[in-house]
Design a protein around this motif. Structure first.
Motif, mmCIF file in Angstrom:
data_model
loop_
_atom_site.group_PDB
_atom_site.id
_atom_site.type_symbol
_atom_site.label_atom_id
_atom_site.label_comp_id
_atom_site.label_asym_id
_atom_site.label_seq_id
_atom_site.Cartn_x
_atom_site.Cartn_y
_atom_site.Cartn_z
ATOM 1 N N THR A 224 -10.115 59.582 -6.396
ATOM 2 C CA THR A 224 -11.808 58.677 -6.050
ATOM 3 C C THR A 224 -11.334 58.722 -4.805
ATOM 4 O O THR A 224 -11.883 58.906 -3.738
ATOM 5 N N ASN A 225 -10.522 57.839 -3.339
ATOM 6 C CA ASN A 225 -9.903 57.674 -2.559
ATOM 7 C C ASN A 225 -8.712 57.775 -2.435
ATOM 8 O O ASN A 225 -7.218 57.655 -2.860
ATOM 9 N N ILE A 226 -8.023 57.718 -0.972
ATOM 10 C CA ILE A 226 -6.697 57.315 -0.543
ATOM 11 C C ILE A 226 -6.978 57.292 1.239
ATOM 12 O O ILE A 226 -7.634 57.869 1.623
ATOM 13 N N ASP A 227 -5.286 56.721 1.639
ATOM 14 C CA ASP A 227 -5.770 56.422 3.076
ATOM 15 C C ASP A 227 -4.798 57.493 3.433
ATOM 16 O O ASP A 227 -3.474 57.295 3.229
ATOM 17 N N PHE A 228 -5.079 58.137 4.944
ATOM 18 C CA PHE A 228 -3.970 58.413 5.755
ATOM 19 C C PHE A 228 -4.556 58.340 6.736
ATOM 20 O O PHE A 228 -5.444 58.617 7.317
ATOM 21 N N LEU A 229 -3.213 58.064 7.163
ATOM 22 C CA LEU A 229 -3.500 57.797 8.952
ATOM 23 C C LEU A 229 -4.749 56.927 9.227
ATOM 24 O O LEU A 229 -4.436 56.230 8.573
ATOM 25 N N ASP A 230 -5.197 57.246 9.671
ATOM 26 C CA ASP A 230 -6.435 55.586 10.206
ATOM 27 C C ASP A 230 -7.979 56.572 9.350
ATOM 28 O O ASP A 230 -8.711 56.282 10.257
ATOM 29 N N LEU A 231 -7.452 58.029 8.206
ATOM 30 C CA LEU A 231 -8.990 57.619 7.956
ATOM 31 C C LEU A 231 -8.534 57.434 6.614
ATOM 32 O O LEU A 231 -7.361 56.926 5.839
ATOM 33 N N GLN A 232 -10.286 57.013 5.722
ATOM 34 C CA GLN A 232 -9.873 56.535 4.105
ATOM 35 C C GLN A 232 -10.524 58.173 4.037
ATOM 36 O O GLN A 232 -12.062 58.347 4.009
ATOM 37 N N ILE A 233 -9.901 58.976 2.813
ATOM 38 C CA ILE A 233 -10.533 59.449 2.016
ATOM 39 C C ILE A 233 -11.204 59.465 1.498
ATOM 40 O O ILE A 233 -10.479 59.097 0.025
ATOM 41 N N THR A 234 -12.578 60.121 0.745
ATOM 42 C CA THR A 234 -13.010 60.122 -0.966
ATOM 43 C C THR A 234 -13.582 61.334 -1.331
ATOM 44 O O THR A 234 -14.441 61.672 -0.926
ATOM 45 N N LYS A 235 -13.641 61.142 -2.658
ATOM 46 C CA LYS A 235 -14.322 62.421 -3.056
ATOM 47 C C LYS A 235 -16.010 61.354 -3.948
ATOM 48 O O LYS A 235 -15.930 60.671 -5.397
ATOM 49 N N SER A 236 -17.032 61.887 -3.525
ATOM 50 C CA SER A 236 -18.544 61.619 -4.039
ATOM 51 C C SER A 236 -18.260 62.427 -5.047
ATOM 52 O O SER A 236 -17.282 63.450 -5.650
ATOM 53 N N GLU A 237 -19.016 62.015 -6.054
ATOM 54 C CA GLU A 237 -19.950 62.054 -7.577
ATOM 55 C C GLU A 237 -19.639 64.315 -7.326
ATOM 56 O O GLU A 237 -19.101 64.530 -8.609
ATOM 57 N N ASP A 238 -20.843 64.535 -6.462
ATOM 58 C CA ASP A 238 -20.828 65.943 -6.264
ATOM 59 C C ASP A 238 -19.036 66.650 -6.340
ATOM 60 O O ASP A 238 -19.567 67.984 -6.094
ATOM 61 N N GLY A 239 -18.104 65.810 -5.773
ATOM 62 C CA GLY A 239 -17.084 66.322 -5.237
ATOM 63 C C GLY A 239 -16.910 66.706 -4.346
ATOM 64 O O GLY A 239 -15.624 66.833 -3.662
ATOM 65 N N THR A 240 -17.602 66.694 -2.788
ATOM 66 C CA THR A 240 -17.282 66.854 -1.687
ATOM 67 C C THR A 240 -16.824 65.700 -1.158
ATOM 68 O O THR A 240 -16.275 65.087 -1.703
ATOM 69 N N VAL A 241 -15.922 65.842 -0.296
ATOM 70 C CA VAL A 241 -15.016 65.251 0.729
ATOM 71 C C VAL A 241 -15.895 64.070 1.872
ATOM 72 O O VAL A 241 -16.199 64.901 2.294
#
Length: 537
Positions: A224-241
């Motif tokens: 679902t989500n992960i933290d990298f550098l100063d970003l929080q990367i999240t996977k939405s319901e339709d799969g987009t980042v």
């Protein structure tokens, strides 16, 4: 070229800690940093880094910054069985074995179009730098035996190439690598997308920790989500980042306070820069507006006027995110680069200084030779003024004083000087330089040395021209007085073979007459290193 890489007056690097308040209390309390600015290896480090950085940028996994990561994820869609994974290499800089680091640097340098002679010269420097990382800590000198100093300018590139070869030789050959969809790395922080089961992922990660390179990974993964550098990367319901700004739970409101003594233009530009950063990182307009509200609150807490905050917010609204991601980094070149600049420390009179320059600048523009080289307005550059930290933190280096009578003098004059108040003064030569044993090369004395100076390396000569180099950790005058006394008492010694070098020579050649004995201090040891020498004697 070798002489150009030697600093004129090298200083002793200092070891200190950068606190890591966000880490587990059971972990080391901070990052070990060796402040090598002005050190013996600093010019060589910058020279080596210039070439290593080119190799780093050619690595397949290389990401330059947050914007580069956003470009790689832009338009990416994640399937249901894909996982977001981050890895961190523990204590990378201090874990690199010299032989493995050299092998990695040599491998990637050989892939460039540099000449064989230049590559060998870079490797010779790179072999010298990590093995001569000396520093002072708690009043004692140390030499780092493994790894590279976190603080050397070439350390990030060196570590990058070390992991680059690890990726090429180990990661690509590890079973399960075919399930890695995307692999990115920022120095020791790895981000990759895995397609498959969690058991296969954990097996892959455990295999990466089995190596002979002293590399140990810690990791986190999520669908679902992960933290990298100063970003929080999240996977939405339709799969987009989707991406949003990530701030650690221990992060404080560290924005520069508006009441600080910095140039007003610098302070007024900070809100614009921060809002544009939020616009670039936030992939959704609603997320951006929420981040903007948080930024507005933080700026108000730091005393920023509403007009500067509103200006930055409106500027970010006008920008399209895709344009911000596609925009190349600004190159700091302008017509003023070739124009003479007035460089000084920033102070409270900055407004008056600007007015004086602007008022009298047209006088220079009337000159026929200068008017083609000058811009319509003066170019003034402000350096950082001395801070409280600069005033309180001591240094192993004492700069010279060119004019002893100047109120702006930085320190005592360099050279060797008699104090004028002891019996050793008539033996000391007042000088700022000395010759080598052959007499064909002159060296400058880069310390202030008097009769009372401790921890001195001295140059002593007799009337016949012989030279003796000695060292003392006590006051300089005491050692000189001992030499004179030993010379006078040499004739009373029952067995001349038991005499030390200096009195024996004066007994044989000068009949125990110390007249003509000249001494000058040529070097000294500062601070903790001096205390260490005393403790070893």
């Amino acid at each position: 070229m070798e002489e150009a890489l030697l600093p004129d007056f090298p200083v002793v690097p200092t070891f200190y800690i950068l606190p890591k308040v966000h880490k587990d209390p059971r972990c080391p309390p901070g990052r070990p940093i060796v402040s090598g600015i002005g050190g013996l290896c600093e010019p060589a480090c910058r020279f080596v880094d210039f070439y290593l950085q080119r190799c780093v940028e050619s690595l397949p996994s290389f990401v330059k910054d947050t914007t580069d990561v956003l470009r790689r994820f832009d338009g990416l869609t994640l399937e249901d069985d894909m996982w977001l994974v981050t890895c961190d290499v523990e204590s990378l800089y201090t874990s690199i074995d010299h032989s493995h680091g050299m092998r990695a640097a040599q491998f990637f340098l050989n892939m460039t179009n540099l000449s064989t002679e230049l590559i060998q010269f870079i490797l010779n420097l790179l072999q010298f730098i990590p093995t001569h990382n000396y520093f002072v800590f708690k009043d004692r000198p140390f030499l780092q035996l493994q790894g590279t100093a976190m603080g050397a300018s070439c350390a990030p590139s060196y570590a990058n190439l070390f992991l680059g070869l690890w990726e090429r030789d180990t990661v690509l050959d590890t079973p399960g690598h075919g399930s890695v969809i995307l692999w990115l790395r920022y120095i020791d922080d790895v981000l990759f997308i895995w397609q498959g089961s969690t058991s296969q992922l954990e097996q892959f990660l455990n295999l990466l920790n089995v190596n002979t390179l002293n590399i140990k990974l810690t990791w986190k993964f999520s669908q679902t989500n992960i933290d990298f550098l100063d970003l929080q990367i999240t996977k939405s319901e339709d799969g987009t980042v989707c991406t949003v700004i990530f701030r650690k739970t221990t992060a404080t409101n560290a924005l520069l306070h508006f009441a600080s003594s910095h140039p007003p233009k610098l302070k007024s530009s900070i809100p614009t820069g921060q809002f544009l950063r939020a616009r670039r990182i936030c992939s959704d307009d609603d997320i951006f507006h929420r981040q903007a509200k948080d930024l507005e609150r933080r700026f108000k807490n730091r005393g920023y006027p509403s007009k500067d905050i509103a200006r930055g917010y409106s500027r970010a609204l006008k920008e399209d995110r895709s344009n911000l991601l596609a925009r190349p980094p600004k190159k700091h070149t302008s017509s003023t680069d070739s124009c003479p600049r007035f460089i000084t420390k920033f102070n409270s009179n900055w407004r008056e200084i600007n007015q004086i320059f602007r008022k009298h600048w047209p006088v220079l523009l009337t000159d026929k030779d200068l008017q083609h080289q000058l811009t319509p307005y003066p170019s003034i550059t402000w350096r950082k003024s001395q801070t409280l930290s600069d005033a309180l933190c001591s240094s192993h280096y004492i700069p010279p004083r060119d004019n002893p009578f100047s109120k702006n003098s930085k320190g005592p004059p360099w050279g060797c000087f008699p104090c004028g108040n002891c019996s050793a003064c008539h033996n000391i030569i007042r000088t700022k330089e000395f010759l080598n044993a052959k007499g064909d090369k002159t060296f400058k004395i880069v310390h202030h040395i008097t009769c009372n100076t401790e921890a001195v390396i001295y140059h002593m000569s007799c009337p016949c021209g012989l030279i003796y180099i000695g060292m003392t950790t006590r006051p300089f005058k005491i050692r000189i007085q001992e030499h004179v006394r030993d010379i006078k008492n040499a004739a009373k010694c029952a067995d001349p073979q038991l005499l030390k070098t200096v009195p024996k020579h004066f007994l044989d050649a000068h009949k125990c007459n110390p007249k003509g004995l000249t001494v000058r201090g040529i070097d000294r040891v500062y601070s903790g290193a001096k205390k260490y020498l005393v403790s070893q004697q």
